[in-house]
Design a protein around this motif. Sequence first.
Motif, PDB file in Angstrom:
ATOM      1  N   ALA A 101      -5.320  -0.618  -1.314  1.00  0.00           N
ATOM      2  CA  ALA A 101      -5.891   0.153  -0.205  1.00  0.00           C
ATOM      3  C   ALA A 101      -7.186  -0.492   0.282  1.00  0.00           C
ATOM      4  CB  ALA A 101      -6.136   1.590  -0.636  1.00  0.00           C
ATOM      5  N   GLY A 104      -5.643   9.257  -3.581  1.00  0.00           N
ATOM      6  CA  GLY A 104      -4.852   9.180  -4.807  1.00  0.00           C
ATOM      7  C   GLY A 104      -5.337  10.099  -5.907  1.00  0.00           C
ATOM      8  N   GLU A 154      -1.016   8.430   3.614  1.00  0.00           N
ATOM      9  CA  GLU A 154      -0.158   7.255   3.794  1.00  0.00           C
ATOM     10  C   GLU A 154       0.566   7.320   5.129  1.00  0.00           C
ATOM     11  OE1 GLU A 154       3.522   5.328   4.232  1.00  0.00           O
ATOM     12  OE2 GLU A 154       3.465   7.436   3.675  1.00  0.00           O
ATOM     13  N   TYR A 175      -3.497   0.863  -6.800  1.00  0.00           N
ATOM     14  CA  TYR A 175      -3.564   1.509  -5.488  1.00  0.00           C
ATOM     15  C   TYR A 175      -4.929   1.249  -4.837  1.00  0.00           C
ATOM     16  CZ  TYR A 175      -4.268   5.368  -2.188  1.00  0.00           C
ATOM     17  OH  TYR A 175      -4.582   6.111  -1.077  1.00  0.00           O
ATOM     18  N   ALA A 225      -2.006  11.866  -0.999  1.00  0.00           N
ATOM     19  CA  ALA A 225      -1.590  10.475  -0.789  1.00  0.00           C
ATOM     20  C   ALA A 225      -0.427  10.388   0.190  1.00  0.00           C
ATOM     21  CB  ALA A 225      -1.213   9.823  -2.110  1.00  0.00           C
ATOM     22  N   VAL A 241      -9.288   7.158   2.320  1.00  0.00           N
ATOM     23  CA  VAL A 241      -8.004   6.607   1.881  1.00  0.00           C
ATOM     24  C   VAL A 241      -8.024   6.342   0.377  1.00  0.00           C
ATOM     25  CG1 VAL A 241      -6.439   4.641   2.102  1.00  0.00           C
ATOM     26  CG2 VAL A 241      -7.450   5.650   4.143  1.00  0.00           C
ATOM     27  N   TYR A 282       0.835  -1.200   0.000  1.00  0.00           N
ATOM     28  CA  TYR A 282       0.000   0.000   0.000  1.00  0.00           C
ATOM     29  C   TYR A 282       0.873   1.253   0.000  1.00  0.00           C
ATOM     30  CZ  TYR A 282      -2.388   3.985   1.948  1.00  0.00           C
ATOM     31  OH  TYR A 282      -2.833   5.268   2.171  1.00  0.00           O
ATOM     32  N   ARG A 283       1.899   1.263   0.839  1.00  0.00           N
ATOM     33  CA  ARG A 283       2.779   2.439   0.933  1.00  0.00           C
ATOM     34  C   ARG A 283       3.482   2.714  -0.392  1.00  0.00           C
ATOM     35  NH1 ARG A 283       6.627   2.567   5.866  1.00  0.00           N
ATOM     36  NH2 ARG A 283       6.662   4.742   5.235  1.00  0.00           N
ATOM     37  N   GLY A 301       1.036   9.139  -5.811  1.00  0.00           N
ATOM     38  CA  GLY A 301       1.220  10.525  -5.391  1.00  0.00           C
ATOM     39  C   GLY A 301       2.221  11.257  -6.261  1.00  0.00           C
ATOM     40  N   TYR A 314      -3.290   3.854 -10.359  1.00  0.00           N
ATOM     41  CA  TYR A 314      -4.291   4.219  -9.362  1.00  0.00           C
ATOM     42  C   TYR A 314      -5.254   3.053  -9.121  1.00  0.00           C
ATOM     43  CZ  TYR A 314      -8.068   6.616  -6.969  1.00  0.00           C
ATOM     44  OH  TYR A 314      -9.025   6.964  -6.057  1.00  0.00           O
ATOM     45  N   ALA A 346       0.970   4.144  -2.754  1.00  0.00           N
ATOM     46  CA  ALA A 346       0.596   5.503  -2.368  1.00  0.00           C
ATOM     47  C   ALA A 346       1.644   6.499  -2.847  1.00  0.00           C
ATOM     48  CB  ALA A 346       0.421   5.591  -0.850  1.00  0.00           C
ATOM     49  N   TYR A 347       2.908   6.165  -2.662  1.00  0.00           N
ATOM     50  CA  TYR A 347       3.967   7.052  -3.130  1.00  0.00           C
ATOM     51  C   TYR A 347       4.009   7.142  -4.656  1.00  0.00           C
ATOM     52  CZ  TYR A 347       5.958   7.901   1.465  1.00  0.00           C
ATOM     53  OH  TYR A 347       6.133   8.314   2.746  1.00  0.00           O
TER      54      TYR A 347
END
Length: 108
Positions: free
Chosen positions: A56, A77, A87, A52, A83, A73, A5-6, A13, A49, A9-10
């Motif tokens: 998520a 995105g 995150e 993601y 994000a 959450v 997930y992290r 983002g 996305y 997210a990055y």
Amino acid sequence: MLTRYRVMAYVTGVLLVLLVVGMVGKYVLDVDGAADFTRVVSIAHGWLYVVYLIFAFDMGSKAKWPVPKLLWVLLAGTVPTAAFFVERKVTRELEAKVVDDPAAVAKA
């Protein structure tokens, strides 16, 4: 589960910030090549996305989040830089939960 997930997210983002920069270059500054850059970044962001969203949603369902929190959450995105903040908040919350109750994590 949290790591994937992290990462997504990055990735989403960063791509969203690049997309905004490309849009400013294309529509405001009239930069040559901005249209091609924007097209590539928007396609990449769109597909990633979706990944993601899957990660998520999986994490939120395993963490038994209420629907409003899960939607918050999931929508992170779509807002530039959101994000990153979401995150960080989610990571701190889930890491604290792991420290408090490691048995609950083992069940998930």
